[in-house]
Design an enzyme around this catalytic site. Structure first.
Site, PDB file in Angstrom:
ATOM      1  N   HIS A  85     -12.076   1.573  -1.463  1.00 50.79           N
ATOM      2  CA  HIS A  85     -10.858   0.880  -1.868  1.00 50.79           C
ATOM      3  C   HIS A  85     -10.490  -0.237  -0.904  1.00 50.79           C
ATOM      4  O   HIS A  85      -9.807  -1.186  -1.279  1.00 50.79           O
ATOM      5  CB  HIS A  85      -9.675   1.853  -1.953  1.00 50.79           C
ATOM      6  CG  HIS A  85      -9.860   2.932  -2.972  1.00 50.79           C
ATOM      7  ND1 HIS A  85     -10.035   2.682  -4.310  1.00 50.79           N
ATOM      8  CD2 HIS A  85      -9.903   4.293  -2.834  1.00 50.79           C
ATOM      9  CE1 HIS A  85     -10.169   3.829  -4.963  1.00 50.79           C
ATOM     10  NE2 HIS A  85     -10.099   4.815  -4.095  1.00 50.79           N
ATOM     11  N   HIS A 113      -5.413  -1.351   7.423  1.00 53.94           N
ATOM     12  CA  HIS A 113      -6.371  -1.698   6.387  1.00 53.94           C
ATOM     13  C   HIS A 113      -6.003  -3.045   5.782  1.00 53.94           C
ATOM     14  O   HIS A 113      -4.945  -3.605   6.066  1.00 53.94           O
ATOM     15  CB  HIS A 113      -6.433  -0.607   5.310  1.00 53.94           C
ATOM     16  CG  HIS A 113      -5.110  -0.368   4.644  1.00 53.94           C
ATOM     17  ND1 HIS A 113      -4.251   0.640   5.022  1.00 53.94           N
ATOM     18  CD2 HIS A 113      -4.485  -1.013   3.631  1.00 53.94           C
ATOM     19  CE1 HIS A 113      -3.156   0.599   4.260  1.00 53.94           C
ATOM     20  NE2 HIS A 113      -3.285  -0.399   3.417  1.00 53.94           N
ATOM     21  N   HIS A 115      -6.078  -5.920   2.291  1.00 54.44           N
ATOM     22  CA  HIS A 115      -6.137  -6.197   0.851  1.00 54.44           C
ATOM     23  C   HIS A 115      -6.572  -7.647   0.686  1.00 54.44           C
ATOM     24  O   HIS A 115      -6.046  -8.530   1.375  1.00 54.44           O
ATOM     25  CB  HIS A 115      -4.768  -5.995   0.197  1.00 54.44           C
ATOM     26  CG  HIS A 115      -4.237  -4.592   0.323  1.00 54.44           C
ATOM     27  ND1 HIS A 115      -4.378  -3.649  -0.664  1.00 54.44           N
ATOM     28  CD2 HIS A 115      -3.567  -3.977   1.327  1.00 54.44           C
ATOM     29  CE1 HIS A 115      -3.810  -2.506  -0.285  1.00 54.44           C
ATOM     30  NE2 HIS A 115      -3.315  -2.685   0.936  1.00 54.44           N
ATOM     31  N   HIS A 138      -2.144  -4.278   6.523  1.00 56.98           N
ATOM     32  CA  HIS A 138      -1.123  -3.234   6.607  1.00 56.98           C
ATOM     33  C   HIS A 138      -1.408  -2.336   7.800  1.00 56.98           C
ATOM     34  O   HIS A 138      -2.501  -1.756   7.895  1.00 56.98           O
ATOM     35  CB  HIS A 138      -1.095  -2.389   5.332  1.00 56.98           C
ATOM     36  CG  HIS A 138      -0.591  -3.121   4.135  1.00 56.98           C
ATOM     37  ND1 HIS A 138      -0.751  -2.659   2.839  1.00 56.98           N
ATOM     38  CD2 HIS A 138       0.086  -4.292   4.028  1.00 56.98           C
ATOM     39  CE1 HIS A 138      -0.202  -3.507   1.996  1.00 56.98           C
ATOM     40  NE2 HIS A 138       0.309  -4.515   2.697  1.00 56.98           N
ATOM     41  N   THR A 224       1.410   1.589  -1.668  1.00 59.21           N
ATOM     42  CA  THR A 224       0.966   0.699  -2.747  1.00 59.21           C
ATOM     43  C   THR A 224      -0.243   1.255  -3.477  1.00 59.21           C
ATOM     44  O   THR A 224      -0.827   0.578  -4.321  1.00 59.21           O
ATOM     45  CB  THR A 224       0.632  -0.702  -2.194  1.00 59.21           C
ATOM     46  OG1 THR A 224      -0.482  -0.598  -1.297  1.00 59.21           O
ATOM     47  CG2 THR A 224       1.829  -1.304  -1.475  1.00 59.21           C
ATOM     48  N   THR A 225      -0.633   2.479  -3.141  1.00 62.97           N
ATOM     49  CA  THR A 225      -1.724   3.165  -3.823  1.00 62.97           C
ATOM     50  C   THR A 225      -1.273   4.586  -4.153  1.00 62.97           C
ATOM     51  O   THR A 225      -0.337   5.099  -3.536  1.00 62.97           O
ATOM     52  CB  THR A 225      -2.979   3.226  -2.940  1.00 62.97           C
ATOM     53  OG1 THR A 225      -2.663   3.898  -1.714  1.00 62.97           O
ATOM     54  CG2 THR A 225      -3.503   1.832  -2.621  1.00 62.97           C
TER      55      THR A 225
END
Length: 321
Positions: A85, A113, A115, A138, A224-225
């Site tokens: 992911h 992590h 995005h 993040h 957000t996941t």
């Protein structure tokens, strides 16, 4: 069996069940199915959001966030992982934490992590006045009073504090990011991981400028996941960090499967912005009608005046002890 042992067993089963739950950004189990499979993904305090213009936010006097333990790589141990992911860097050991800045407690840093999108035009989760950025970082921290990140993530409102940083494409490499990017080729597929050395967490963040008086935005939101727990105090910084097109491309060449499968690249791993539903967005700086602060932010807004996000579906936070 003692009550504390039961609690530990329950937490372990809980964490394992979350890892086993399948979800994706597109296709089967994709973003628009999340609310059906994870109840809280359909609740009213979801993240990310589109930040309004600064004059439409509410001013709140907050001190700068204090970063502790970030600057000495000899004092912490890091692990780099492609989890299918995102690219995640976990703090395996070390006393790394944040506090201050209006946060409700002291928060231990667990992982960070990224995005990103398939191009330099989009990829961030949070947007600003409808405009987005090619990448967002993040930094995930949990409230120490809850003992561990799995427990903290379920606590409504104050379990987690996540720091968000936007990137913008630069003509030059970000040399602070280079030690991490140089290792991405060693985690090309889902499940690949390695120990990460010679990475200074402090240098990754814009916290070392002499004149640093960070402007940031604050709101109450969620992961957000999946499972989208509404336990996050969000702080998103106005300072943009640079990344070159070549460095961004290194993220875009990673794969989301356990084996390299054609063009199944790990890209567009961002969730669309969610409704505010009456939430108040705070800023930690004042805006005057004629002062330099407003001029500075007008200039900043001009810099992000790029094409707005296209109508398409847009990192998994792995909950760990």
């Amino acid at each position: 069996m003692a009550p504390i042992q039961w609690i530990l067993i329950i937490l372990s089963v809980f964490a394992l069940s979350l890892d086993a739950a399948e979800w994706h950004y597109s296709g089967e189990h994709g973003i628009y199915e999340w609310p059906n499979e994870f109840e809280q993904c359909g609740e009213v305090r979801q993240s990310p959001i589109d930040f309004p213009k600064v004059e439409d936010m509410t001013y709140s006097k907050m001190t700068p966030i204090e970063f502790h333990g970030f600057d000495d790589p000899t004092k912490y141990r890091l692990k780099l992982e492609n989890n299918g992911h995102t690219v995640k860097v976990s703090i395996e050991s070390g006393d790394v934490y944040i506090e201050g800045g209006g946060l409700p407690g002291r928060f231990k840093t667990a992982q960070f992590h990224f995005h990103w999108g398939h191009s330099g035009d989009e990829g961030s989760e949070h947007t600003f006045d409808g405009h987005n950025f090619p990448m967002e970082l993040h930094v995930v921290n949990y409230n120490e009073k809850y003992g561990n990140i799995s427990n903290a993530a379920t606590q409504d409102g104050d379990g987690l504090a996540v720091l968000g940083f936007w990137y913008q494409v630069s003509d030059h490499d970000n040399y602070a990011l280079a030690p991490l990017i140089n290792e991405l080729s060693h985690v090309p597929v889902k499940g690949s991981k390695m120990d990460l050395t010679n990475v200074n967490l402090g240098l990754l963040l814009p916290i070392h400028m002499d004149e640093y008086n960070p402007h940031f935005y604050r709101y109450s939101g969620s992961l957000t996941t999946p499972p989208c727990f509404q336990s996050v105090v969000w702080t998103v910084f106005d300072n943009k960090m640079p990344i070159s097109s070549a460095q961004l491309h290194m993220f875009q060449t990673l794969h989301e499967d356990k084996e390299i499968e054609g063009d199944h690249y790990l890209i567009d791993n961002y969730r669309p912005t969610q409704p505010l539903n009456g939430r108040i967005i705070y800023r930690n700086f004042e805006v005057t009608s004629t002062g330099p602060v407003e001029q500075q932010h007008q200039q900043a807004q001009q810099e992000v005046a790029k094409p707005k996000r296209k109508a398409k579906i847009n990192v998994r936070l792995h909950l760990e002890d």
